[in-house]
Design an enzyme around this catalytic site. Structure first.
Site, PDB file in Angstrom:
ATOM      1  CB  THR A  70       1.178  -0.964  -0.104  1.00  0.00           C
ATOM      2  OG1 THR A  70       1.696  -0.480  -1.354  1.00  0.00           O
ATOM      3  CG2 THR A  70       1.282   0.139   0.937  1.00  0.00           C
ATOM      4  CD  GLN A  72      -0.767  -3.787  -6.953  1.00  0.00           C
ATOM      5  OE1 GLN A  72       0.051  -3.625  -7.853  1.00  0.00           O
ATOM      6  NE2 GLN A  72      -1.355  -4.951  -6.745  1.00  0.00           N
ATOM      7  CB  SER A  73       5.366  -2.024  -2.613  1.00  0.00           C
ATOM      8  OG  SER A  73       6.703  -1.584  -2.595  1.00  0.00           O
ATOM      9  CG  ASN A  74       5.677   1.416  -7.980  1.00  0.00           C
ATOM     10  OD1 ASN A  74       5.127   0.681  -8.800  1.00  0.00           O
ATOM     11  ND2 ASN A  74       5.177   2.594  -7.643  1.00  0.00           N
ATOM     12  CB  CYS A  76       7.776  -4.916  -2.914  1.00  0.00           C
ATOM     13  SG  CYS A  76       7.718  -4.529  -1.144  1.00  0.00           S
TER      14      CYS A  76
END
Length: 333
Positions: A70, A72-74, A76
């Site tokens: 997403t 706000q992907s941690n 990524c």
């Protein structure tokens, strides 16, 4: 097949912190394992998984890391940080439209040089195909891609939390408390699968308990079982899939797309009571499930409980307006 070579990326072992005031209030000895301190840009549980996933990528000669998540992907953000650290290219398939301004984890992704492919909901529903298409494009240009599944949630990524269980067992052997339960947030369940494998291999005492934060409990439980079965077949581990996989169910709310006011209030409360900040998507939901369980029955998980704080601090900043309003309203009361 041999276990992939492990890269040393995380700052480990991570410390154990007793939550003194909350422990007294709940009548339970409650500790945090501070996996939010595994690094700065690499902070959280994902870098433990990437030690093995990127280790395997380098063994295969990869020069490009591809993953998804997403806005706000941690995961990524951690992949972007590791790629920059190792001189690799990072390509991200991100669910959502490009925002007018970058924020939180996405800001860090771009700051670290990651390239982003924004995906509609329909595209993200088949994100595996999207990542394969991106990999084909990389190969066509002479690159060597390696695809990391969302959240690093496969048998290779689970090895990171197998090692975490070994680390925690060693801390106990050197004087840390013997915990009756170790609790962790569960999106897919890959980290819990790793802990369950490490529990058997390292003799870690206590039950391993997950708190699903997005989807229903049964798919999480199924993923944990499948991940363990795949790891046993692939790596030859002499362990068994447990007959019971423990989950605290009912705290998913609207999943990752929804952050209720109650969870923001918990974040503010814990920050002020113990000087620790949770993230709004994963650890706040899971910690609320743990605290709610202990408030109803202080002995539900035993006398000593360890919650693994899996990071995600940067996801707070896109919620600055809601948090500001909550903080100001509390100050006026």
């Amino acid at each position: 097949m041999a276990v992939p070579a492990r890269l040393e990326l995380a700052l480990a072992p991570t410390p154990l912190l007793k939550l003194e005031r909350l422990s007294r209030r709940l009548g339970v000895e409650l500790y945090l394992k501070r996996d939010d301190l595994t690094g700065l840009l690499e902070s959280g549980n994902k870098v433990r998984k990437l030690e093995f996933l990127v280790g395997e990528a380098l063994q295969q000669g990869a020069d490009t890391l591809i993953t998804c998540g997403t806005l706000q992907s941690n995961c990524c953000r951690a992949v972007s940080a590791v790629a920059a650290r190792l001189g690799l290219r990072a390509l991200l398939a991100i669910k959502g439209e490009r925002p007018a301004a970058y924020d939180g984890n996405l800001l860090l992704d771009r700051l670290l040089g990651a390239e982003v492919r924004y995906c509609s909901d329909a595209e993200f529903a088949r994100v595996g195909d999207v990542m394969e298409a991106i990999a084909d494009e990389v190969r066509a240009r002479g690159g060597r891609p390696y695809i990391i599944p969302e959240s690093g949630a496969n048998e290779v990524g689970a090895l990171g939390y197998l090692e975490c269980a070994v680390e925690l067992s060693e801390q106990i052997q050197h004087g840390a408390p013997r915990f009756d339960a170790v609790v962790i947030s569960a999106f897919s369940g890959g980290s819990q699968a790793g802990l369950l494998m490490g529990k058997q291999l390292a003799g870690l005492p206590g039950e391993i308990v997950g708190v699903p934060i997005a989807g229903p409990a049964e798919p999480v439980r199924d993923h944990i079982v499948r991940t363990m079965e795949t790891a046993i077949r692939r790596f030859g581990f002499s362990i068994e899939v447990p007959k019971t996989v423990y989950l605290l169910d009912g705290y998913q709310g609207g999943g990752r797309a929804e952050v209720p006011d109650a969870e923001l209030a918990l974040i503010v409360g814990l920050a002020r009571e113990e000087g620790v900040v949770l993230d709004p998507i994963y650890t706040a939901k899971a910690f609320r499930g743990l605290v709610d369980t202990l408030a109803r029955d202080p002995k539900a998980l035993g006398q000593r409980v360890c919650f693994i704080h899996t990071g995600g601090l940067f996801g707070l900043f896109p919620l600055r307006e809601r948090l500001s309003g909550l903080i100001d309203r509390e100050a006026e009361q």
